[in-house]
Design an enzyme around this catalytic site. Sequence first.
Site, PDB file in Angstrom:
ATOM      1  N   ASP A  59       0.872  -1.168   0.000  1.00 19.92           N
ATOM      2  CA  ASP A  59       0.000   0.000   0.000  1.00 19.92           C
ATOM      3  C   ASP A  59       0.916   1.227   0.000  1.00 19.92           C
ATOM      4  OD1 ASP A  59      -2.106   1.714   0.002  1.00 19.92           O
ATOM      5  OD2 ASP A  59      -3.202   0.737   1.618  1.00 19.92           O
TER       6      ASP A  59
HETATM    7  C1  BGC Z   1      -5.030   3.319   0.049  1.00 18.21           C
HETATM    8  C2  BGC Z   1      -5.153   2.402  -1.156  1.00 18.21           C
HETATM    9  C3  BGC Z   1      -4.973   3.208  -2.415  1.00 18.21           C
HETATM   10  C4  BGC Z   1      -3.629   3.890  -2.357  1.00 18.21           C
HETATM   11  C5  BGC Z   1      -3.327   4.705  -3.582  1.00 18.21           C
HETATM   12  C6  BGC Z   1      -3.786   4.180   0.002  1.00 18.21           C
HETATM   13  O1  BGC Z   1      -3.863   5.194   0.960  1.00 18.21           O
HETATM   14  O2  BGC Z   1      -5.067   2.556   1.226  1.00 18.21           O
HETATM   15  O3  BGC Z   1      -6.410   1.771  -1.145  1.00 18.21           O
HETATM   16  O4  BGC Z   1      -5.096   2.385  -3.545  1.00 18.21           O
HETATM   17  O5  BGC Z   1      -3.600   4.777  -1.242  1.00 18.21           O
HETATM   18  O6  BGC Z   1      -4.099   5.827  -3.639  1.00 18.21           O
END
Ligand code: BGC
Length: 718
Positions: free
Chosen positions: A224
């Site tokens: 993530d």
């Molecule tokens: C989130 C993800 C997301 C990623 C990119 C993170 O903060 O948990 O779900 O895809 O950011 O934006």
Amino acid sequence: MADRDIGSLVAAMTLDEKLRLVRGRSDPDGRATGYLPGVERLDVPALRLVDGPLGVRDGDSTAFPATISLGATWDPALAERVGSALGMEARSKGHDVLLAPGVNLIRVPTCGRNFEYLSEDPRVSARLGAAYVRGLDRRGVGAVVKHFVANNQESERDRVDAVVSERALRELYLPSFRAAVAAGTAAVMAAYNRVNGRYMSEHAGLLDGVLRDEWEFEGPVVSDWWGTHDAVAAAEGGLDLEMPGVSPLARHATRSHFVRLVAQVDLSGRLGVDPPLYWRPIDRWVAEDGQPDPYPSSYFGDDLRDAVVSGTVPEGTVDRMVHHVLTLYDRLGLLGGNREDAGSVDVQAHHDLARKVATRGTVILKNDGLLPLSGDESLAVIGANADRPKTGGGGSSEVTATRTVSPVDGLRDRAPSVHFERGVPPVAEPSALDVPGRNWLRRRLSPGDRDAAVSAAARADVAVVVVQDAATESEDRESLRLPGGQDRLVRAVTSVNPQTVVVCRSSGPIQMPWVDEVGAVLVTWYPGQADGEALANVCYGTDPGGRLPVTFGHDFADYPVADDRRYPGVDQRVHYDEGVFVGYRGFEHRNVDPLFAFGHGRSYAAFAYEDLTVTWAGETPRVDLTVENIGDRHGRDVVQVYVSPPDGPVERPPKELAAFRPVSLAVGEREQVSLTLPRRSLARYDADNGWTVDAGTYEIVVGRSSVDQRLQTRMTIE
Ligand code: BGC
């Protein structure tokens, strides 16, 4: 491309080329959420990843209903259509991968991201999540199923340790990911949190052991965003791709509020908010290979290179990581230029699909005969934000819609007269895209007048009160209560006009202290860009067919997680002490009557269930029954089959959903419904013996919710 060929491609790469494929960068066009520059010398093109899951987060895109609304349809075919539409939109904007679907189980009713998830039940989440993945795949767009695993709260999500038993993981939290892998997800996103002491981005047991060895997943595990903590631990733990790189400050400073602030500045830069990366202009951060890179020093950049050069990490580990990444490339047809054309987007057709899902995901919680409206009634439409569509919650899933229809506009199109009053000031809508002070300004400019709302309600034939919660990624809701005096507003309205429909635009369960006083209650979740059209459809007679994918308790204390140890946790550890008794499994286990049960949803039609039989096809039981629409309107129903296990060596949920099927029936129509019960739906997970089906007599219950039982039979397993 054969595995062997991917192997020779990896063998032809220098270490620096390999490292270009295991670490995200900033998209030079500033549109993708994640970007890999590729290796031009070897014809490995750039890869563009974009958020997900409610729409494509790049320019104007269809704002589909929130994922939980899709969950409420209980309709895998519809989920597949949404996936396919999203795939088309992603491709048309030049993206290869959508950072979706979110299939974490809804464990905590106030979790800030429940609107991005499908259900509290693993079977509903698994079937709909897998269908969404297949839809994307059909368009040649890779799904990144997220967030693997036990990311069930936003409070302290970046460090909290989920202390969870293997049985609960297997029975509840893993099945939706397993189904996504089986359906062909291109990648898996590791969650921020820890599980049983290890960060998920370093969790060899779950990444290598479960995902790769057991489920035979061949694509990459992606971190993530900023969810990597250590190059060696992550590379050895099974992470393949670090996203998006680490800001030097965030990396070297100790964890503190300051660091989180820095991370947020990064976030605002990523979202393209002005001024982007204002204190670190992008052109000052050009890495040696010429690639613009605001995060020049990252774990899978310098650190991993150093670790390989010093022999701490064998180069073979990096080869394996690159192999996984190239498997994704290959799956999408990006190696060798054999990618099919995606076709062009029909914006109107996608709007229509958004409306269909929003309509079908609407749950009629209560109806004292007030709905459907005849079409002659004058309406008072009341609500803090009823003049705006609710296209989603805050955070990385925010989408800029191609067009929007608010509840007020949707109802105005159908009712002879509509008088709109806000009643209370606008409820703040958390948004990562927010301009500071916007909510404050909106409240100042349109404060709302409760007396005016009450007198409009008194004058109208029917009052429609549109309420909403305020949910966002990164934090949980403080409680299940509606914010901003909305409960008092509903009560004031209904005291002058009991012909009141309350429309709840919520991210998940909410408290309804006024429920006994109103004529009808609809839950429309976050309905997306066709909000008002879908609402009007349901109010004027389209039977929606939505069923609760999550239990609505009277208050937070009703839920199995209502204990500090269980949520939000103590000393950054959250103990999943309730084990497998999550959601309705927990309500039934503790004999707590919910306000509205899992699976509940009323219909404008009436259904009779008959002739339940169970037969065996080899090892698999098959349930047959007949459903008939005995009402006087067309109707949609969801046939739900629950199984109660025999007494055995361990306690089990009194009842678990084993199979379901949405049906659509004209007046007087009968349908023979056949459902196979997967062997796993009878089984429990035993830490020593794996999946175990106990001998004994199983009750098979066909119901219109987890508590509304219509037919029952038994079957015995020797
Ligand atoms: C989130 C993800 C997301 C990623 C990119 C993170 O903060 O948990 O779900 O895809 O950011 O934006």
